[in-house]
Design an enzyme around this catalytic site. Structure first.
Site, mmCIF file in Angstrom:
data_model
loop_
_atom_site.group_PDB
_atom_site.id
_atom_site.type_symbol
_atom_site.label_atom_id
_atom_site.label_comp_id
_atom_site.label_asym_id
_atom_site.label_seq_id
_atom_site.Cartn_x
_atom_site.Cartn_y
_atom_site.Cartn_z
ATOM 1 N N ARG A 108 -16.050 7.467 60.411
ATOM 2 C CA ARG A 108 -17.231 8.193 60.920
ATOM 3 C C ARG A 108 -18.470 7.318 60.736
ATOM 4 O O ARG A 108 -19.307 7.215 61.623
ATOM 5 C CB ARG A 108 -17.427 9.512 60.150
ATOM 6 C CG ARG A 108 -16.417 10.595 60.476
ATOM 7 C CD ARG A 108 -16.521 11.070 61.915
ATOM 8 N NE ARG A 108 -17.847 11.594 62.242
ATOM 9 C CZ ARG A 108 -18.290 12.816 61.948
ATOM 10 N NH1 ARG A 108 -17.484 13.670 61.354
ATOM 11 N NH2 ARG A 108 -19.493 13.222 62.288
ATOM 12 N N ARG A 155 -26.702 18.962 64.392
ATOM 13 C CA ARG A 155 -25.476 19.775 64.389
ATOM 14 C C ARG A 155 -25.936 21.190 64.705
ATOM 15 O O ARG A 155 -26.678 21.814 63.914
ATOM 16 C CB ARG A 155 -24.775 19.720 63.034
ATOM 17 C CG ARG A 155 -23.708 20.784 62.891
ATOM 18 C CD ARG A 155 -22.756 20.531 61.759
ATOM 19 N NE ARG A 155 -21.882 19.412 62.049
ATOM 20 C CZ ARG A 155 -20.788 19.117 61.360
ATOM 21 N NH1 ARG A 155 -20.441 19.861 60.336
ATOM 22 N NH2 ARG A 155 -20.035 18.097 61.692
ATOM 23 N N HIS A 160 -17.666 17.284 69.844
ATOM 24 C CA HIS A 160 -17.940 16.552 68.603
ATOM 25 C C HIS A 160 -17.751 15.064 68.916
ATOM 26 O O HIS A 160 -16.786 14.437 68.487
ATOM 27 C CB HIS A 160 -16.975 17.034 67.510
ATOM 28 C CG HIS A 160 -17.406 16.696 66.121
ATOM 29 N ND1 HIS A 160 -18.509 15.918 65.844
ATOM 30 C CD2 HIS A 160 -16.872 17.031 64.906
ATOM 31 C CE1 HIS A 160 -18.637 15.801 64.524
ATOM 32 N NE2 HIS A 160 -17.660 16.458 63.936
ATOM 33 N N ASP A 166 -6.766 20.445 63.827
ATOM 34 C CA ASP A 166 -8.051 20.852 63.246
ATOM 35 C C ASP A 166 -7.870 22.302 62.778
ATOM 36 O O ASP A 166 -6.850 22.947 63.091
ATOM 37 C CB ASP A 166 -9.158 20.732 64.322
ATOM 38 C CG ASP A 166 -10.559 21.029 63.789
ATOM 39 O OD1 ASP A 166 -10.747 21.078 62.554
ATOM 40 O OD2 ASP A 166 -11.480 21.212 64.612
ATOM 41 N N CYS A 221 -9.788 15.910 61.593
ATOM 42 C CA CYS A 221 -11.216 15.566 61.436
ATOM 43 C C CYS A 221 -11.742 15.949 60.064
ATOM 44 O O CYS A 221 -12.745 15.407 59.617
ATOM 45 C CB CYS A 221 -12.025 16.253 62.528
ATOM 46 S SG CYS A 221 -11.855 18.043 62.521
ATOM 47 N N GLN A 224 -17.157 12.335 66.173
ATOM 48 C CA GLN A 224 -15.826 12.443 65.586
ATOM 49 C C GLN A 224 -14.807 11.721 66.471
ATOM 50 O O GLN A 224 -13.963 10.958 65.986
ATOM 51 C CB GLN A 224 -15.441 13.929 65.436
ATOM 52 C CG GLN A 224 -14.069 14.139 64.815
ATOM 53 C CD GLN A 224 -14.018 13.736 63.355
ATOM 54 O OE1 GLN A 224 -14.835 14.176 62.558
ATOM 55 N NE2 GLN A 224 -13.067 12.900 62.987
HETATM 56 N N1 NVA Z 1 -13.714 22.559 64.783
HETATM 57 C C1 NVA Z 1 -14.387 22.471 63.502
HETATM 58 C C2 NVA Z 1 -14.765 21.057 63.215
HETATM 59 C C3 NVA Z 1 -15.437 20.825 61.891
HETATM 60 C C4 NVA Z 1 -15.821 19.407 61.670
HETATM 61 C C5 NVA Z 1 -15.614 23.371 63.514
HETATM 62 O O1 NVA Z 1 -16.323 23.403 64.525
HETATM 63 O O2 NVA Z 1 -15.843 24.051 62.517
HETATM 64 N N1 CP Z 2 -15.483 16.200 60.496
HETATM 65 C C1 CP Z 2 -16.739 16.599 60.221
HETATM 66 O O1 CP Z 2 -17.612 16.638 61.096
HETATM 67 O O2 CP Z 2 -16.951 16.934 58.928
HETATM 68 P P1 CP Z 2 -18.238 17.663 58.351
HETATM 69 O O3 CP Z 2 -18.233 19.067 58.873
HETATM 70 O O4 CP Z 2 -18.037 17.610 56.855
HETATM 71 O O5 CP Z 2 -19.459 16.938 58.774
#
Ligand code: NVA
Ligand code: CP
Length: 302
Positions: free
Chosen positions: A288, A98, A125, A220, A260, A128
């Site tokens: 997931r 990540r 993502h 989101d 998500c 997801q």
């Molecule tokens: N769009 C959000 C998704 C989190 C899972 C982010 O990037 O923070």
């Molecule tokens: N949706 C998602 O990726 O959640 P986290 O940020 O908790 O991993």
């Protein structure tokens, strides 16, 4: 080496991976297919679902996962991505990352000698999106004549959904304020996929237009990780795009609500909707793990 950085990387195999995920979820899979394998998990940002689902998923497939916070890794102190890729490849069988910047994951995958799986970047993502379409398939039985509308920020989650929807024959719309549209590059590719698969993609700042004939309403957060400095302006700009009962009433009867997670109740979605009967958010979160077990199997099984 094959990696999953974008939905485009599995363009021709999305249905295969989904079928695999269904089989794995149904328990119709050989015991411990990844026995003896190790997944390194690098996190440059916070996570609940991604971290736990990959960790438990690897364990259930007979392997193990190692959590590596970038704060503790030498990479966090400036060790080159190139060296990190080469060194980790000598120890582990796969890398999940990540990352803050998508380009860093591209660089890691370029030099790694094991598969690299994105667990979110600023651009996409993909895991997801796989869990999301698995949830849609389970709920409706198929993707035929289904349309998903992403409401809010044209962000990483939206980008991956834009790519995956046409590959499965779904129509997709995005309702977003001007200036918050999805990536131009991604949209271009998604439109090509839509043309190839005879589906439709619409991006509009008109909620009424985007919500026409919609079966899945998806939203989101307005402030993604990394966008915190713009929080104040974003809350103003996205206010008309809140998913509430009025907005849900524009969707088809039987439409579901997806997110998500993590969510901010009272901002991008009201409690009434996210905790209401149309919401499938926890099935989505559970998926997931099932979707990612299929991804791990697909990329890491000998
Ligand atoms: N769009 C959000 C998704 C989190 C899972 C982010 O990037 O923070
Ligand atoms: N949706 C998602 O990726 O959640 P986290 O940020 O908790 O991993």
């Amino acid at each position: 080496m094959d990696s999953l950085l974008s939905i485009t990387d599995i363009k021709d195999d999305v249905s295969y991976i989904l079928d695999l995920a269904c089989k794995i979820k149904a328990g119709e899979m050989e015991e411990k297919p990844l026995e003896g394998k190790t997944l390194a998990m690098i996190f440059q940002k916070s996570s609940t679902r991604t971290r736990v689902s990959f960790d438990v998923g690897m364990y259930q497939l007979g392997g193990r996962a190692i959590f590596l916070s970038s704060n503790d890794l030498q990479m966090g102190r400036g060790e080159p991505i190139y060296d990190t890729a080469k060194v980790l490849s000598r120890f582990v069988d796969g890398i999940m990352i990540r990352a803050i910047k998508h380009e860093d994951v591209v660089e890691l995958a370029e030099h790694a000698e094991v598969p690299v799986i994105s667990g979110l970047t600023d651009l996409e993502h993909p895991c997801q999106a796989l869990a999301d379409v698995l949830t849609i398939k389970e709920h409706f039985g198929s993707f035929e004549n289904k349309k998903i509308c992403f409401v809010g920020d044209g962000n990483n989650v939206c980008n991956s959904l834009l790519l995956i929807a046409p590959l499965l024959g779904m129509d997709m719309s995005v309702a977003c304020p001007k200036g918050y549209e999805p990536s131009e590059e991604i949209l271009k590719t998604a439109l090509e996929y839509a043309k190839e698969n005879n589906t439709e993609i619409v991006v509009s700042d008109d909620i009424g237009v985007a919500l026409e004939n919609v079966d899945v309403v998806y939203t989101d957060v307005w402030v993604s990780m990394g966008d915190e400095a713009e929080a104040k302006q974003r809350k103003l700009d996205f206010a008309p795009f809140q998913v509430n009962s009025d907005l849900m009433s524009l969707a088809n009867e039987g439409a579901i609500f997806m997110h998500c997670l993590p969510a901010v109740r009272g901002q991008e979605v009201t409690s009434e909707v996210i905790d209401g009967p149309q919401s499938v958010i926890f099935d989505e979160a559970e998926n997931r793990m099932h979707a990612q077990k299929a991804v791990l199997y697909y990329f890491m099984k000998d």
